[in-house]
Scaffold this motif. Structure first.
Motif, PDB file in Angstrom:
ATOM      1  N   MET A  50       0.792  -1.205   0.113  1.00  0.00           N
ATOM      2  CA  MET A  50      -0.204   0.158   0.099  1.00  0.00           C
ATOM      3  C   MET A  50       0.774   1.239  -0.083  1.00  0.00           C
ATOM      4  SD  MET A  50      -2.903  -1.219   2.650  1.00  0.00           S
ATOM      5  CE  MET A  50      -3.623   0.422   2.708  1.00  0.00           C
ATOM      6  N   LEU A  51       2.068   1.136   0.783  1.00  0.00           N
ATOM      7  CA  LEU A  51       2.815   2.211   0.836  1.00  0.00           C
ATOM      8  C   LEU A  51       3.420   2.572  -0.559  1.00  0.00           C
ATOM      9  CD1 LEU A  51       4.141   4.356   2.796  1.00  0.00           C
ATOM     10  CD2 LEU A  51       5.688   2.845   3.073  1.00  0.00           C
ATOM     11  N   GLN A  52       3.833   1.755  -1.434  1.00  0.00           N
ATOM     12  CA  GLN A  52       4.102   2.103  -2.616  1.00  0.00           C
ATOM     13  C   GLN A  52       3.049   2.660  -3.499  1.00  0.00           C
ATOM     14  OE1 GLN A  52       6.159  -1.367  -4.742  1.00  0.00           O
ATOM     15  NE2 GLN A  52       5.689  -2.375  -2.849  1.00  0.00           N
ATOM     16  N   VAL A  53       1.810   2.491  -3.329  1.00  0.00           N
ATOM     17  CA  VAL A  53       0.823   3.187  -4.163  1.00  0.00           C
ATOM     18  C   VAL A  53       0.942   4.979  -3.425  1.00  0.00           C
ATOM     19  CG1 VAL A  53      -1.694   3.538  -4.512  1.00  0.00           C
ATOM     20  CG2 VAL A  53      -0.595   1.242  -4.363  1.00  0.00           C
ATOM     21  N   PHE A  54       0.797   4.800  -2.339  1.00  0.00           N
ATOM     22  CA  PHE A  54       0.984   6.239  -1.448  1.00  0.00           C
ATOM     23  C   PHE A  54       2.144   7.111  -2.026  1.00  0.00           C
ATOM     24  CE2 PHE A  54      -1.625   4.382   2.178  1.00  0.00           C
ATOM     25  CZ  PHE A  54      -2.517   5.374   1.881  1.00  0.00           C
ATOM     26  N   GLU A  55       3.180   6.465  -2.160  1.00  0.00           N
ATOM     27  CA  GLU A  55       4.395   7.161  -2.496  1.00  0.00           C
ATOM     28  C   GLU A  55       4.895   7.223  -4.139  1.00  0.00           C
ATOM     29  OE1 GLU A  55       6.870   6.887   1.685  1.00  0.00           O
ATOM     30  OE2 GLU A  55       7.399   5.354   0.052  1.00  0.00           O
ATOM     31  N   ASP A  56       4.283   6.209  -4.965  1.00  0.00           N
ATOM     32  CA  ASP A  56       4.762   6.278  -6.321  1.00  0.00           C
ATOM     33  C   ASP A  56       3.828   6.824  -7.209  1.00  0.00           C
ATOM     34  OD1 ASP A  56       5.629   5.508  -8.899  1.00  0.00           O
ATOM     35  OD2 ASP A  56       6.308   3.400  -8.373  1.00  0.00           O
ATOM     36  N   ASP A  57       3.979   7.967  -7.631  1.00  0.00           N
ATOM     37  CA  ASP A  57       3.136   8.511  -8.583  1.00  0.00           C
ATOM     38  C   ASP A  57       2.768   7.775  -9.916  1.00  0.00           C
ATOM     39  OD1 ASP A  57       2.852  10.560  -6.934  1.00  0.00           O
ATOM     40  OD2 ASP A  57       4.414  11.972  -8.109  1.00  0.00           O
ATOM     41  N   GLU A  58       3.705   6.670 -10.422  1.00  0.00           N
ATOM     42  CA  GLU A  58       3.503   5.990 -11.439  1.00  0.00           C
ATOM     43  C   GLU A  58       2.493   4.769 -11.082  1.00  0.00           C
ATOM     44  OE1 GLU A  58       4.571   6.668 -14.395  1.00  0.00           O
ATOM     45  OE2 GLU A  58       5.405   8.283 -13.378  1.00  0.00           O
ATOM     46  N   LEU A  59       2.228   4.376  -9.862  1.00  0.00           N
ATOM     47  CA  LEU A  59       0.994   3.551  -9.348  1.00  0.00           C
ATOM     48  C   LEU A  59      -0.223   4.153  -8.896  1.00  0.00           C
ATOM     49  CD1 LEU A  59       3.604   1.193  -7.077  1.00  0.00           C
ATOM     50  CD2 LEU A  59       2.525   0.989  -9.519  1.00  0.00           C
ATOM     51  N   CYS A  60      -1.357   3.585  -8.963  1.00  0.00           N
ATOM     52  CA  CYS A  60      -2.647   4.032  -8.655  1.00  0.00           C
ATOM     53  C   CYS A  60      -3.507   2.986  -7.778  1.00  0.00           C
ATOM     54  CB  CYS A  60      -3.369   4.734  -9.638  1.00  0.00           C
ATOM     55  SG  CYS A  60      -3.793   3.685 -11.041  1.00  0.00           S
ATOM     56  N   GLU A  61      -2.953   1.663  -7.936  1.00  0.00           N
ATOM     57  CA  GLU A  61      -4.045   0.711  -7.485  1.00  0.00           C
ATOM     58  C   GLU A  61      -3.105  -0.524  -6.957  1.00  0.00           C
ATOM     59  OE1 GLU A  61      -7.817  -1.953  -8.925  1.00  0.00           O
ATOM     60  OE2 GLU A  61      -6.796  -0.499 -10.249  1.00  0.00           O
TER      61      GLU A  61
ATOM     62  N   LEU B 231      -5.190 -16.203  -3.527  1.00  0.00           N
ATOM     63  CA  LEU B 231      -5.019 -14.894  -3.498  1.00  0.00           C
ATOM     64  C   LEU B 231      -3.699 -14.600  -3.970  1.00  0.00           C
ATOM     65  CD1 LEU B 231      -6.915 -12.439  -2.790  1.00  0.00           C
ATOM     66  CD2 LEU B 231      -5.977 -12.298  -0.677  1.00  0.00           C
ATOM     67  N   HIS B 232      -3.728 -13.439  -4.966  1.00  0.00           N
ATOM     68  CA  HIS B 232      -2.820 -12.625  -5.596  1.00  0.00           C
ATOM     69  C   HIS B 232      -2.779 -11.379  -5.561  1.00  0.00           C
ATOM     70  CE1 HIS B 232      -1.121 -16.465  -7.411  1.00  0.00           C
ATOM     71  NE2 HIS B 232      -2.397 -16.945  -7.607  1.00  0.00           N
ATOM     72  N   SER B 233      -1.759 -10.438  -5.524  1.00  0.00           N
ATOM     73  CA  SER B 233      -1.929  -9.065  -5.664  1.00  0.00           C
ATOM     74  C   SER B 233      -0.962  -8.407  -6.795  1.00  0.00           C
ATOM     75  CB  SER B 233      -1.736  -8.352  -4.332  1.00  0.00           C
ATOM     76  OG  SER B 233      -0.196  -8.427  -4.134  1.00  0.00           O
ATOM     77  N   LYS B 234      -1.746  -7.304  -7.077  1.00  0.00           N
ATOM     78  CA  LYS B 234      -0.606  -6.576  -8.166  1.00  0.00           C
ATOM     79  C   LYS B 234      -0.644  -5.380  -7.953  1.00  0.00           C
ATOM     80  CE  LYS B 234      -4.066  -7.378 -11.926  1.00  0.00           C
ATOM     81  NZ  LYS B 234      -4.484  -7.906 -13.362  1.00  0.00           N
ATOM     82  N   LEU B 235       0.294  -4.582  -8.208  1.00  0.00           N
ATOM     83  CA  LEU B 235       0.319  -3.080  -8.224  1.00  0.00           C
ATOM     84  C   LEU B 235       0.028  -2.581  -9.664  1.00  0.00           C
ATOM     85  CD1 LEU B 235       3.336  -2.806  -5.823  1.00  0.00           C
ATOM     86  CD2 LEU B 235       0.791  -1.981  -5.483  1.00  0.00           C
ATOM     87  N   LEU B 236      -0.747  -1.521  -9.968  1.00  0.00           N
ATOM     88  CA  LEU B 236      -1.193  -1.285 -11.209  1.00  0.00           C
ATOM     89  C   LEU B 236      -1.071   0.329 -11.176  1.00  0.00           C
ATOM     90  CD1 LEU B 236      -4.564  -2.999 -11.504  1.00  0.00           C
ATOM     91  CD2 LEU B 236      -2.423  -3.581 -12.493  1.00  0.00           C
TER      92      LEU B 236
END
Length: 151
Positions: free
Chosen positions: A125-136, A146-151
């Motif tokens: 989650m912190l990656q989404v907060f800090e990386d302007d290239e990520l949004c989800e 269960l899998h996750s992906k950063l988009l």
């Protein structure tokens, strides 16, 4: 085919200052314990922005201003509801810090954040907060896992 579905909408806010500190909460909820950012549920007919301002105040005693939506986290619950967490951040706040029944709140430097036991998936989650290239941060089931992906 219906275009509607059951949804639970929540929020979380990274409050930070100009000195490299972030406000964290040591959550007492046994379903999701550990260090994370304050937040909570969006009430019926409440705006998303006003809900995060209210939640941060209830859990920290601080009144935040101009929260910026920086991303979302979402997953399906066991009851087949879409659970959405709206991720906000702001460095504009005033008031006196106080903890609530949700957990102890305190400031820590960003560099020492992971010296604490953080809540499950908080690092993603912190990656989404800090990386302007990520949004989800999106969770999905594949092959009954269960899998996750950063988009």
């Amino acid at each position: 085919m219906s275009r509607s579905e059951k949804v639970i909408i929540t929020n979380m806010c990274m409050v930070y200052d100009d000195k490299g500190n972030v406000l964290v909460q040591n959550r007492l909820n046994p379903n999701w314990p550990g260090i994370t950012f304050p937040g909570g549920h969006v009430n019926d007919k409440e705006s998303f922005s006003e809900s995060v301002i209210r939640e941060v105040y209830e859990e920290t005693g601080l009144t935040i201003e101009s929260p910026k939506l920086c991303g979302i986290k979402q997953f399906q619950t066991a009851e087949n509801e879409r659970y959405i967490v709206l991720l906000y951040k702001t460095k504009l706040f005033k008031g006196n810090l106080k903890s609530s029944s949700e957990g102890e709140v305190f400031w820590t430097s960003r560099e020492k954040l992971f010296d604490y036991k953080v809540a499950n998936d908080f690092e993603k989650m912190l990656q989404v907060f800090e990386d302007d290239e990520l949004c989800e941060l999106y969770y999905y089931n594949k092959d009954e896992t269960l899998h996750s992906k950063l988009l």
